[in-house]
Structure formats: C-alpha cells, structure tokens
Design a protein around this motif. Structure first.
Motif, PDB file in Angstrom:
ATOM      1  N   SER A  81       0.877  -1.161   0.000  1.00 43.16           N
ATOM      2  CA  SER A  81       0.000   0.000   0.000  1.00 43.16           C
ATOM      3  C   SER A  81       0.919   1.216   0.000  1.00 43.16           C
ATOM      4  O   SER A  81       2.122   1.068  -0.249  1.00 43.16           O
ATOM      5  CB  SER A  81      -0.952  -0.003   1.197  1.00 43.16           C
ATOM      6  N   ALA A  82       0.377   2.384   0.262  1.00 41.94           N
ATOM      7  CA  ALA A  82       1.203   3.585   0.246  1.00 41.94           C
ATOM      8  C   ALA A  82       0.515   4.698   1.013  1.00 41.94           C
ATOM      9  O   ALA A  82      -0.681   4.612   1.325  1.00 41.94           O
ATOM     10  CB  ALA A  82       1.483   4.029  -1.192  1.00 41.94           C
ATOM     11  N   ALA A  83       1.299   5.727   1.315  1.00 41.02           N
ATOM     12  CA  ALA A  83       0.790   6.978   1.872  1.00 41.02           C
ATOM     13  C   ALA A  83       1.430   8.110   1.072  1.00 41.02           C
ATOM     14  O   ALA A  83       2.480   7.925   0.461  1.00 41.02           O
ATOM     15  CB  ALA A  83       1.128   7.084   3.355  1.00 41.02           C
ATOM     16  N   GLY A  84       0.793   9.275   1.095  1.00 39.17           N
ATOM     17  CA  GLY A  84       1.330  10.436   0.401  1.00 39.17           C
ATOM     18  C   GLY A  84       0.488  10.806  -0.812  1.00 39.17           C
ATOM     19  O   GLY A  84      -0.600  10.275  -1.018  1.00 39.17           O
ATOM     20  N   GLN A  85       1.006  11.737  -1.628  1.00 46.88           N
ATOM     21  CA  GLN A  85       0.260  12.190  -2.811  1.00 46.88           C
ATOM     22  C   GLN A  85       0.176  11.107  -3.875  1.00 46.88           C
ATOM     23  O   GLN A  85      -0.719  11.137  -4.722  1.00 46.88           O
ATOM     24  CB  GLN A  85       0.936  13.418  -3.425  1.00 46.88           C
ATOM     25  N   PHE A  86       1.155  10.199  -3.867  1.00 45.85           N
ATOM     26  CA  PHE A  86       1.198   9.138  -4.873  1.00 45.85           C
ATOM     27  C   PHE A  86       1.518   7.803  -4.220  1.00 45.85           C
ATOM     28  O   PHE A  86       2.280   7.751  -3.256  1.00 45.85           O
ATOM     29  CB  PHE A  86       2.284   9.404  -5.925  1.00 45.85           C
ATOM     30  N   GLY A  87       0.970   6.747  -4.795  1.00 45.03           N
ATOM     31  CA  GLY A  87       1.389   5.394  -4.438  1.00 45.03           C
ATOM     32  C   GLY A  87       1.883   4.704  -5.693  1.00 45.03           C
ATOM     33  O   GLY A  87       1.409   5.012  -6.795  1.00 45.03           O
ATOM     34  N   TRP A  88       2.817   3.784  -5.517  1.00 48.67           N
ATOM     35  CA  TRP A  88       3.308   3.020  -6.676  1.00 48.67           C
ATOM     36  C   TRP A  88       2.439   1.791  -6.824  1.00 48.67           C
ATOM     37  O   TRP A  88       2.177   1.085  -5.840  1.00 48.67           O
ATOM     38  CB  TRP A  88       4.767   2.633  -6.426  1.00 48.67           C
ATOM     39  N   VAL A  89       1.953   1.563  -8.028  1.00 52.33           N
ATOM     40  CA  VAL A  89       1.112   0.393  -8.272  1.00 52.33           C
ATOM     41  C   VAL A  89       1.628  -0.367  -9.493  1.00 52.33           C
ATOM     42  O   VAL A  89       2.324   0.197 -10.346  1.00 52.33           O
ATOM     43  CB  VAL A  89      -0.378   0.775  -8.475  1.00 52.33           C
ATOM     44  N   ARG A 148       3.546   2.128 -12.355  1.00 55.61           N
ATOM     45  CA  ARG A 148       3.386   3.587 -12.374  1.00 55.61           C
ATOM     46  C   ARG A 148       3.023   4.121 -10.991  1.00 55.61           C
ATOM     47  O   ARG A 148       2.604   3.361 -10.120  1.00 55.61           O
ATOM     48  CB  ARG A 148       2.292   3.999 -13.359  1.00 55.61           C
ATOM     49  N   TYR A 149       3.144   5.417 -10.825  1.00 55.54           N
ATOM     50  CA  TYR A 149       2.632   6.092  -9.633  1.00 55.54           C
ATOM     51  C   TYR A 149       1.219   6.564  -9.917  1.00 55.54           C
ATOM     52  O   TYR A 149       0.924   7.049 -11.014  1.00 55.54           O
ATOM     53  CB  TYR A 149       3.528   7.271  -9.267  1.00 55.54           C
ATOM     54  N   GLU A 150       0.344   6.411  -8.919  1.00 55.22           N
ATOM     55  CA  GLU A 150      -1.055   6.811  -9.061  1.00 55.22           C
ATOM     56  C   GLU A 150      -1.486   7.617  -7.843  1.00 55.22           C
ATOM     57  O   GLU A 150      -1.074   7.306  -6.712  1.00 55.22           O
ATOM     58  CB  GLU A 150      -1.963   5.564  -9.131  1.00 55.22           C
ATOM     59  N   PRO A 151      -2.334   8.645  -8.043  1.00 57.52           N
ATOM     60  CA  PRO A 151      -2.821   9.438  -6.907  1.00 57.52           C
ATOM     61  C   PRO A 151      -3.897   8.739  -6.084  1.00 57.52           C
ATOM     62  O   PRO A 151      -4.293   9.251  -5.042  1.00 57.52           O
ATOM     63  CB  PRO A 151      -3.348  10.721  -7.551  1.00 57.52           C
TER      64      PRO A 151
END
Ligand code: MD3
Ligand code: FE
Length: 201
Positions: free
Chosen positions: A54-62, A69-72
């Motif tokens: 998973s991720a936190a922040g303006q973008f996560g890597w998927v 890619r990075y996605e918002p």
C-alpha cells in the motif's frame, strides 16, 4: 546521529529507530492501512508479486496488467492517507534533500515473500534519494550495481534500520532474498514491513 555504514554508495544506519519510535510508527501505519488496505500487486506480465503493498502520500506506486506507475489513488479508488509525521521525521534526519517525500511505499512481507533484483526508476528526479525503513522480521537485502549483474553485497536489515540510497546508489539494482521468520518482536503476528520514502515528480 547514530553510526553510519557506507557500502557501494548505500548509507546504512543500523538501529537508528529505538523501540518506542518503531511502536509509534506501527500504530500510525495501522491507521494508514485502515484507510488504504494492503493489496496484492501483479507485474505487467501477469505474475503475482509475493509482497503485499500500500502507500501513503500524494502518490502510491502500483503495478497491474497495465504496467508500473505512480497513481494518486489506491487501486480500490480511495485517496492515499497522509504520510505519518513519525515517518517524515526520518526523511528530515537522513535524506539531506530539500524536497519532501511524495510517496511512502508500504511493503509487507510474510515468511515466504521476497523481491527480485530491480532498479527504482519510475521517479522523475534522481537527485533525490530513496530512504528505506525496516520494521519487524529481518530481511536479507542484496545490493548490486547501476548495471545489471556484477558483484553484490548482502546484509540483514533489522527492525529500526534505515537505508539511504542516493548518489551512485540511487539507480543501483537491489532486492530482498528472504525473510528470517520470527526474528523480530515488533509485530505480534510476525512479518516484515518496509517503508520507502520517495520524491516522485
Ligand atoms: C531502492 N524495497 O520498495 S528497501 C522497493 O526492503 C524496495 O522492501 C526493498 O526495493 C524492501 O522498491 C528494499 C532498501 C532500499 C533502500 C533505498 C533504496 C531500496 C532502495 C533507494 C533506491 C532504490
Ligand atoms: Fe526498490
């Protein structure tokens, strides 16, 4: 600052985070994962990855059949949570970077998870380092070179260790060969969490 080991351009801070800092971070991460749950990524070729993310922040890597890619937003559509202050403070302490991280990638490894050798090159500004934080069980980290192949060095990353990859190491190949099950006491059900802080744009 705690002692620093430099090898192949990687800067390693063993035990930078004390136990209470690690515990606060896990509490914060549990809240993040309630908002944006771990998902099972699939490579563009259709191969499931053994790590959950998973991720936190303006973008996560998927990653999925459409590519890396990075996605918002999270694959299920929700916004990523904010990067916790406990995590941001590690970036302030070690990154020596004027920019703020835009992504905190959260990788979760069970007993059998690993990550093959790869470069992290989906970001726009390679003058910014990637900072990694290890929590829970130990993971065998393999450090390579900016080109595929060549000699590698391996190191067990333990809970509370921080690694900075900047300069020549920023585009070095690296991976996690295996997890030492039950080696950590931070996570009651075991497993390893790795956080990587990244500037994306
Ligand atoms: C790569 N994670 O998420 S962190 C990744 O332990 C990744 O989950 C591994 O490789 C993990 O892409 C390794 C160690 C690390 C530290 C700094 C880096 C990997 C880095 C800087 C640039 C690229
Ligand atoms: Fe990586």
């Amino acid at each position: 600052m705690a002692k620093k080991i430099s090898t192949k351009g990687f800067e390693i801070y063993p035990g930078l985070l004390d136990r209470s800092t690690q515990e606060s971070m896990v509490t914060d991460l549990r809240k993040c994962l309630q908002q944006a749950p771990l998902f099972a990524p699939v490579t563009p070729s259709g191969k499931p990855m053994s790590v959950r993310m998973s991720a936190a922040g303006q973008f996560g890597w998927v990653t999925d059949r459409k590519g890396y890619r990075y996605e918002p937003q999270h694959p299920e559509g929700m916004n990523w949570p904010r990067i916790p202050e406990t995590v941001l403070s590690v970036w302030q302490a070690v990154s020596n970077c004027p920019r703020q991280p835009e992504c905190c990638l959260i990788n979760w490894y069970d007993d059998s998870a690993k990550m093959g050798m790869h470069q992290d090159k989906d970001e726009a500004d390679f003058s910014c380092p990637v900072v990694s934080i290890s929590l829970g069980d130990e993971g065998l980290f393999r450090m390579g070179n900016p080109e595929r192949g060549g000699k590698t060095e391996s190191l067990w990353l333990r809970s509370g260790d921080v690694v900075v990859m900047g300069g020549t190491a920023r585009l070095a190949y690296h991976g996690i060969d295996r997890i030492r099950t039950g080696s950590g006491t931070l996570l009651p059900k075991g497993g390893r969490i790795n956080l990587t802080l990244r500037v994306v744009t």
